[in-house]
Write a protein that holds these residues in place. Sequence first.
Motif, mmCIF file in Angstrom:
data_model
loop_
_atom_site.group_PDB
_atom_site.id
_atom_site.type_symbol
_atom_site.label_atom_id
_atom_site.label_comp_id
_atom_site.label_asym_id
_atom_site.label_seq_id
_atom_site.Cartn_x
_atom_site.Cartn_y
_atom_site.Cartn_z
ATOM 1 N N HIS A 28 -22.270 -29.718 -25.546
ATOM 2 C CA HIS A 28 -22.334 -29.676 -24.083
ATOM 3 C C HIS A 28 -21.393 -28.596 -23.540
ATOM 4 C CE1 HIS A 28 -22.768 -31.014 -19.962
ATOM 5 N NE2 HIS A 28 -21.444 -31.062 -19.872
ATOM 6 N N LEU A 29 -20.160 -28.566 -24.048
ATOM 7 C CA LEU A 29 -19.192 -27.578 -23.566
ATOM 8 C C LEU A 29 -19.605 -26.151 -23.916
ATOM 9 C CD1 LEU A 29 -15.790 -29.337 -24.316
ATOM 10 C CD2 LEU A 29 -16.798 -28.870 -22.072
ATOM 11 N N LYS A 59 -9.038 -31.756 -28.783
ATOM 12 C CA LYS A 59 -7.921 -30.948 -28.292
ATOM 13 C C LYS A 59 -6.836 -30.822 -29.358
ATOM 14 C CE LYS A 59 -4.959 -30.301 -24.333
ATOM 15 N NZ LYS A 59 -4.373 -30.845 -23.137
ATOM 16 N N ASN A 60 -6.536 -31.920 -30.057
ATOM 17 C CA ASN A 60 -5.526 -31.870 -31.125
ATOM 18 C C ASN A 60 -5.927 -30.909 -32.241
ATOM 19 O OD1 ASN A 60 -3.840 -33.673 -29.830
ATOM 20 N ND2 ASN A 60 -4.526 -35.446 -30.994
ATOM 21 N N ALA A 61 -7.223 -30.779 -32.483
ATOM 22 C CA ALA A 61 -7.707 -29.844 -33.500
ATOM 23 C C ALA A 61 -7.731 -28.410 -32.980
ATOM 24 C CB ALA A 61 -9.106 -30.250 -33.965
ATOM 25 N N GLY A 62 -7.539 -28.258 -31.674
ATOM 26 C CA GLY A 62 -7.534 -26.920 -31.091
ATOM 27 C C GLY A 62 -8.902 -26.396 -30.705
ATOM 28 N N LEU A 63 -9.936 -27.231 -30.822
ATOM 29 C CA LEU A 63 -11.290 -26.763 -30.527
ATOM 30 C C LEU A 63 -11.585 -26.711 -29.030
ATOM 31 C CD1 LEU A 63 -13.191 -28.587 -33.382
ATOM 32 C CD2 LEU A 63 -12.719 -26.137 -33.194
ATOM 33 N N ILE A 64 -10.857 -27.510 -28.248
ATOM 34 C CA ILE A 64 -11.001 -27.440 -26.792
ATOM 35 C C ILE A 64 -9.619 -27.325 -26.177
ATOM 36 C CG2 ILE A 64 -13.154 -28.771 -26.776
ATOM 37 C CD1 ILE A 64 -11.526 -31.150 -25.667
ATOM 38 N N GLN A 65 -9.614 -26.944 -24.923
ATOM 39 C CA GLN A 65 -8.362 -26.892 -24.175
ATOM 40 C C GLN A 65 -8.604 -27.522 -22.819
ATOM 41 O OE1 GLN A 65 -7.732 -22.736 -24.639
ATOM 42 N NE2 GLN A 65 -8.962 -22.164 -22.872
ATOM 43 N N GLY A 66 -7.543 -28.094 -22.268
ATOM 44 C CA GLY A 66 -7.645 -28.738 -20.970
ATOM 45 C C GLY A 66 -6.722 -28.086 -19.970
ATOM 46 N N GLU A 67 -7.213 -27.996 -18.756
ATOM 47 C CA GLU A 67 -6.423 -27.432 -17.656
ATOM 48 C C GLU A 67 -6.303 -28.505 -16.588
ATOM 49 O OE1 GLU A 67 -7.330 -24.316 -14.124
ATOM 50 O OE2 GLU A 67 -7.753 -23.593 -16.152
ATOM 51 N N TYR A 75 -11.980 -29.372 -18.992
ATOM 52 C CA TYR A 75 -12.014 -29.025 -20.411
ATOM 53 C C TYR A 75 -12.991 -27.887 -20.671
ATOM 54 C CZ TYR A 75 -9.488 -33.332 -21.300
ATOM 55 O OH TYR A 75 -8.544 -34.322 -21.315
ATOM 56 N N CYS A 76 -12.634 -27.026 -21.619
ATOM 57 C CA CYS A 76 -13.537 -25.981 -22.078
ATOM 58 C C CYS A 76 -13.232 -25.692 -23.545
ATOM 59 C CB CYS A 76 -13.417 -24.717 -21.227
ATOM 60 S SG CYS A 76 -11.783 -24.007 -21.208
ATOM 61 N N ILE A 77 -14.123 -24.999 -24.186
ATOM 62 C CA ILE A 77 -13.929 -24.644 -25.601
ATOM 63 C C ILE A 77 -12.820 -23.613 -25.715
ATOM 64 C CG2 ILE A 77 -15.009 -23.424 -27.545
ATOM 65 C CD1 ILE A 77 -17.538 -24.924 -27.005
ATOM 66 N N ASN A 78 -11.952 -23.802 -26.688
ATOM 67 C CA ASN A 78 -10.927 -22.816 -27.008
ATOM 68 C C ASN A 78 -11.618 -21.775 -27.893
ATOM 69 O OD1 ASN A 78 -8.922 -21.366 -28.442
ATOM 70 N ND2 ASN A 78 -7.443 -22.994 -28.058
ATOM 71 N N GLN A 79 -11.992 -20.672 -27.288
ATOM 72 C CA GLN A 79 -12.821 -19.679 -27.979
ATOM 73 C C GLN A 79 -12.171 -19.133 -29.245
ATOM 74 O OE1 GLN A 79 -15.978 -18.941 -27.414
ATOM 75 N NE2 GLN A 79 -16.030 -20.390 -25.713
ATOM 76 N N THR A 80 -10.859 -18.959 -29.248
ATOM 77 C CA THR A 80 -10.169 -18.420 -30.427
ATOM 78 C C THR A 80 -10.324 -19.357 -31.625
ATOM 79 O OG1 THR A 80 -8.567 -17.294 -29.024
ATOM 80 C CG2 THR A 80 -7.942 -17.628 -31.330
#
Length: 94
Positions: A28-29, A59-67, A75-80
């Motif tokens: 979805h994201l 988020k703990n795995a670093g796959l998403i980030q929250g603002e 929330y969105c995907i952490n592209q890196t």
Amino acid sequence: MDTINESESLAKYAKALSHPTRLAILKHLENQSCCCTGDLIELFPLAQSTISQHLKELKNAGLIQGELNPPKIKYCINQTHWQQAQVLFLQFFS
């Protein structure tokens, strides 16, 4: 990145991807720029606490980030890290 770090990162991503709901959230994201927990609650027939737990794992795995956007978290995907996960999985399966 050395082999041990790559293996640790791959295991971290694999663990985060090991639940069908987390896969669906990422899918979805991937098609959205961002979304909030409330948006996901409308999409998935799960309690808010369950959605929040899945978001925490991703988020703990670093796959998403929250603002923080009071009173919501966007929330969105952490592209890196998303791209790193893709590369590591491709290397593992090749």
